[in-house]
Design an enzyme around this catalytic site. Structure first.
Site, PDB file in Angstrom:
ATOM      1  N   LYS A   1      -1.940 -14.418 -11.940  1.00 40.63           N
ATOM      2  CA  LYS A   1      -1.968 -14.619 -13.385  1.00 40.63           C
ATOM      3  C   LYS A   1      -0.661 -15.165 -13.972  1.00 40.63           C
ATOM      4  O   LYS A   1      -0.686 -16.012 -14.834  1.00 40.63           O
ATOM      5  CB  LYS A   1      -2.322 -13.292 -14.056  1.00 40.63           C
ATOM      6  CG  LYS A   1      -3.757 -12.873 -13.715  1.00 40.63           C
ATOM      7  CD  LYS A   1      -4.458 -12.186 -14.839  1.00 40.63           C
ATOM      8  CE  LYS A   1      -4.232 -10.709 -14.847  1.00 40.63           C
ATOM      9  NZ  LYS A   1      -5.234 -10.002 -15.659  1.00 40.63           N
TER      10      LYS A   1
ATOM     11  N   GLU B   1      -0.632  -4.830 -15.002  1.00 40.07           N
ATOM     12  CA  GLU B   1      -0.097  -6.188 -15.191  1.00 40.07           C
ATOM     13  C   GLU B   1      -0.295  -6.662 -16.627  1.00 40.07           C
ATOM     14  O   GLU B   1       0.528  -7.408 -17.158  1.00 40.07           O
ATOM     15  CB  GLU B   1      -0.734  -7.158 -14.190  1.00 40.07           C
ATOM     16  CG  GLU B   1      -0.224  -6.915 -12.772  1.00 40.07           C
ATOM     17  CD  GLU B   1      -0.891  -7.795 -11.721  1.00 40.07           C
ATOM     18  OE1 GLU B   1      -1.085  -8.993 -11.970  1.00 40.07           O
ATOM     19  OE2 GLU B   1      -1.234  -7.267 -10.642  1.00 40.07           O
TER      20      GLU B   1
ATOM     21  N   HIS C   1       2.801  -7.468 -20.077  1.00 34.05           N
ATOM     22  CA  HIS C   1       2.947  -8.600 -21.013  1.00 34.05           C
ATOM     23  C   HIS C   1       3.278  -8.145 -22.429  1.00 34.05           C
ATOM     24  O   HIS C   1       3.604  -8.977 -23.283  1.00 34.05           O
ATOM     25  CB  HIS C   1       1.635  -9.402 -21.078  1.00 34.05           C
ATOM     26  CG  HIS C   1       1.384 -10.265 -19.877  1.00 34.05           C
ATOM     27  ND1 HIS C   1       1.919 -11.526 -19.731  1.00 34.05           N
ATOM     28  CD2 HIS C   1       0.660 -10.038 -18.767  1.00 34.05           C
ATOM     29  CE1 HIS C   1       1.522 -12.043 -18.584  1.00 34.05           C
ATOM     30  NE2 HIS C   1       0.756 -11.163 -17.972  1.00 34.05           N
TER      31      HIS C   1
HETATM   32  P1  NAD Z   1      -6.629  -2.508  -8.116  1.00 36.47           P
HETATM   33  O1  NAD Z   1      -5.417  -1.767  -8.550  1.00 36.47           O
HETATM   34  O2  NAD Z   1      -7.957  -2.009  -8.579  1.00 36.47           O
HETATM   35  O3  NAD Z   1      -6.687  -2.585  -6.531  1.00 36.47           O
HETATM   36  C1  NAD Z   1      -5.619  -3.056  -5.764  1.00 36.47           C
HETATM   37  C2  NAD Z   1      -5.971  -2.891  -4.273  1.00 36.47           C
HETATM   38  O4  NAD Z   1      -4.905  -3.431  -3.491  1.00 36.47           O
HETATM   39  C3  NAD Z   1      -6.130  -1.435  -3.823  1.00 36.47           C
HETATM   40  O5  NAD Z   1      -7.214  -1.349  -2.920  1.00 36.47           O
HETATM   41  C4  NAD Z   1      -4.836  -1.148  -3.076  1.00 36.47           C
HETATM   42  O6  NAD Z   1      -5.000  -0.164  -2.066  1.00 36.47           O
HETATM   43  C5  NAD Z   1      -4.565  -2.509  -2.467  1.00 36.47           C
HETATM   44  N1  NAD Z   1      -3.168  -2.710  -2.082  1.00 36.47           N
HETATM   45  C6  NAD Z   1      -2.048  -2.456  -2.817  1.00 36.47           C
HETATM   46  N2  NAD Z   1      -0.947  -2.747  -2.097  1.00 36.47           N
HETATM   47  C7  NAD Z   1      -1.384  -3.188  -0.882  1.00 36.47           C
HETATM   48  C8  NAD Z   1      -0.725  -3.614   0.313  1.00 36.47           C
HETATM   49  N3  NAD Z   1       0.602  -3.675   0.393  1.00 36.47           N
HETATM   50  N4  NAD Z   1      -1.493  -3.962   1.379  1.00 36.47           N
HETATM   51  C9  NAD Z   1      -2.837  -3.914   1.316  1.00 36.47           C
HETATM   52  N5  NAD Z   1      -3.514  -3.531   0.212  1.00 36.47           N
HETATM   53  C10 NAD Z   1      -2.793  -3.168  -0.864  1.00 36.47           C
HETATM   54  O7  NAD Z   1      -6.425  -4.053  -8.521  1.00 36.47           O
HETATM   55  P2  NAD Z   1      -7.398  -4.970  -9.404  1.00 36.47           P
HETATM   56  O8  NAD Z   1      -7.427  -4.422 -10.799  1.00 36.47           O
HETATM   57  O9  NAD Z   1      -8.670  -5.204  -8.659  1.00 36.47           O
HETATM   58  O10 NAD Z   1      -6.559  -6.356  -9.510  1.00 36.47           O
HETATM   59  C11 NAD Z   1      -6.212  -7.146  -8.402  1.00 36.47           C
HETATM   60  C12 NAD Z   1      -5.455  -8.394  -8.884  1.00 36.47           C
HETATM   61  O11 NAD Z   1      -6.348  -9.302  -9.535  1.00 36.47           O
HETATM   62  C13 NAD Z   1      -4.355  -8.115  -9.904  1.00 36.47           C
HETATM   63  O12 NAD Z   1      -3.166  -8.762  -9.500  1.00 36.47           O
HETATM   64  C14 NAD Z   1      -4.865  -8.713 -11.183  1.00 36.47           C
HETATM   65  O13 NAD Z   1      -3.839  -9.206 -12.025  1.00 36.47           O
HETATM   66  C15 NAD Z   1      -5.721  -9.849 -10.659  1.00 36.47           C
HETATM   67  N6  NAD Z   1      -6.704 -10.293 -11.663  1.00 36.47           N
HETATM   68  C16 NAD Z   1      -6.816 -11.618 -11.934  1.00 36.47           C
HETATM   69  C17 NAD Z   1      -7.712 -12.067 -12.888  1.00 36.47           C
HETATM   70  C18 NAD Z   1      -7.856 -13.520 -13.186  1.00 36.47           C
HETATM   71  O14 NAD Z   1      -8.734 -13.896 -13.969  1.00 36.47           O
HETATM   72  N7  NAD Z   1      -7.076 -14.414 -12.611  1.00 36.47           N
HETATM   73  C19 NAD Z   1      -8.507 -11.143 -13.584  1.00 36.47           C
HETATM   74  C20 NAD Z   1      -8.403  -9.812 -13.274  1.00 36.47           C
HETATM   75  C21 NAD Z   1      -7.496  -9.384 -12.307  1.00 36.47           C
END
Ligand code: NAD
Length: 331
Positions: free
Chosen positions: A124, A194, A198
């Site tokens: 993002k 995240e 912001h």
């Molecule tokens: P979340 O917190 O629900 O899950 C994160 C996962 O990553 C967990 O399973 C955790 O165990 C795992 N993890 C953390 N550190 C790790 C490591 N070192 N090795 C392996 N696994 C690891 O996260 P989420 O809410 O699903 O979001 C994921 C990402 O998607 C975020 O960075 C968010 O900003 C991004 N996102 C992007 C958009 C977009 O439109 N571009 C929209 C929503 C979310």
């Protein structure tokens, strides 16, 4: 050859909100199969395919896919272990980008391991994408096709803006406004942290250091609502790189309701420009309110993964953004 061997073999790194939704999105697909997934405490790998529902249940009950019998493995180095072991064509990186350098460090891990294939992220922040952009040459040399910014925003809405811009001779303004409704913030911890990063008075490090209890008490004060304005969002750099307009003409903001699955507003993008006849006009594109954040992130991510696989198979490696490549629909 079995049916499984004809499919694109997919891995999902991160099995939180988006990772679990990604597994469900893949389940009915004929062209892709989920074979690998990792979280921060372990991973699961089965070349014949992982069951999204069983994986989700194990993760929710035990907090790691490492407990999945017989294909799970507990590990403090799950990404490294998985990428060395698994036969995967492409990974969706559904990982938190905390710290802000994390995604770039994961990409470096793939390069250092000599891995070849397709990587897709839903990054993002502009400053996080800039780090990945700097790796363009290294990715190309490594034989990795890396698709960046391939979620909803950046992602789907950035691509829409790039297409909408074609009616104009000059682009004056691109404004992306998103509405996200989630019933419970804990289903998307990284996304919410995240987003908090912001807000005025916060930054990535401050948000990362917040305990779950601190996030909760912060959300209590705002009644679960996060209102975001003029965000540092990579849609700007992606549209600039695609030659659409300078980044200062791109604005991203939105409202996130962390206590209600209903969207607080309809996600939309407005593209204003001047036509060759000298008329000023605005194109508007609005997502259906019934589509969730997970649907609008995971669908495009796999569409870009499929596009990435076709680039990879043609020997095209390096870095591509969601604004310069069309996603392909996954059957
Ligand atoms: P979340 O917190 O629900 O899950 C994160 C996962 O990553 C967990 O399973 C955790 O165990 C795992 N993890 C953390 N550190 C790790 C490591 N070192 N090795 C392996 N696994 C690891 O996260 P989420 O809410 O699903 O979001 C994921 C990402 O998607 C975020 O960075 C968010 O900003 C991004 N996102 C992007 C958009 C977009 O439109 N571009 C929209 C929503 C979310």
């Amino acid at each position: 050859m079995t049916a499984a061997q004809n499919k694109i073999k997919v891995g999902v790194l991160g099995f939180g909100g988006l990772g679990q939704a990604a597994a469900k999105v893949l389940a009915p697909k004929q062209e892709m199969i989920l074979v690998a997934a990792a979280d921060h405490k372990g991973y699961a790998y089965d070349r014949l395919g992982l069951d999204a529902d069983i994986c989700g249940k194990i993760y929710q009950e035990k907090d790691s896919l490492g407990y999945l019998e017989p294909h799970g493995m507990l590990s403090n180095n799950s990404i490294q272990d998985l990428l060395e072991k698994a036969d995967v064509d492409g990974y969706f990186l559904a990982l938190p980008n905390l710290p802000n350098t994390f995604m770039a460090s994961v990409a470096q891990q793939f390069i250092d391991a000599g891995w070849r294939g397709v990587l897709v992220d839903a990054l993002k922040r502009t400053s996080a994408m800039e780090q990945v952009l700097e790796m363009r040459e290294a990715l190309q040399k490594a034989g990795i096709t890396y698709m960046t910014g391939c979620g909803a925003t950046p992602g789907l809405l950035t691509a829409v803006a790039a297409i909408a811009a074609q009616s104009y001779a000059e682009i004056h303004d691109i404004t992306i406004t998103f509405g996200v409704g989630i019933a419970n913030w804990e289903a998307y911890r990284a996304t919410i942290r995240e987003d908090i990063a912001h807000l005025p008075g916060f930054d990535v490090e401050k948000a990362r250091a917040m305990s779950d209890a601190e996030v909760e008490s912060f959300l209590d004060k705002t009644e679960g609502i996060i209102t975001l304005e003029k965000m540092e969002h990579a849609d700007d750099i992606m549209l600039e790189l695609a030659g659409i307009c300078s980044r200062d003409r791109v604005t991203v903001g939105g409202v996130v309701d962390t206590r209600n699955a209903k969207k607080p507003l309809s996600t939309n993008v407005k593209v204003t420009g001047r036509t060759f006849e000298g008329k000023t006009s605005t194109h508007r594109f609005t997502l259906g309110d019934e589509t969730s954040m997970a649907a609008n992130v995971c669908g495009p991510a796999f569409g870009y993964l499929k596009a990435g696989v076709s680039l990879y198979r043609r020997g095209l490696y390096g870095l591509f953004t969601a604004a310069e490549i069309m996603p392909q629909f996954v059957k």
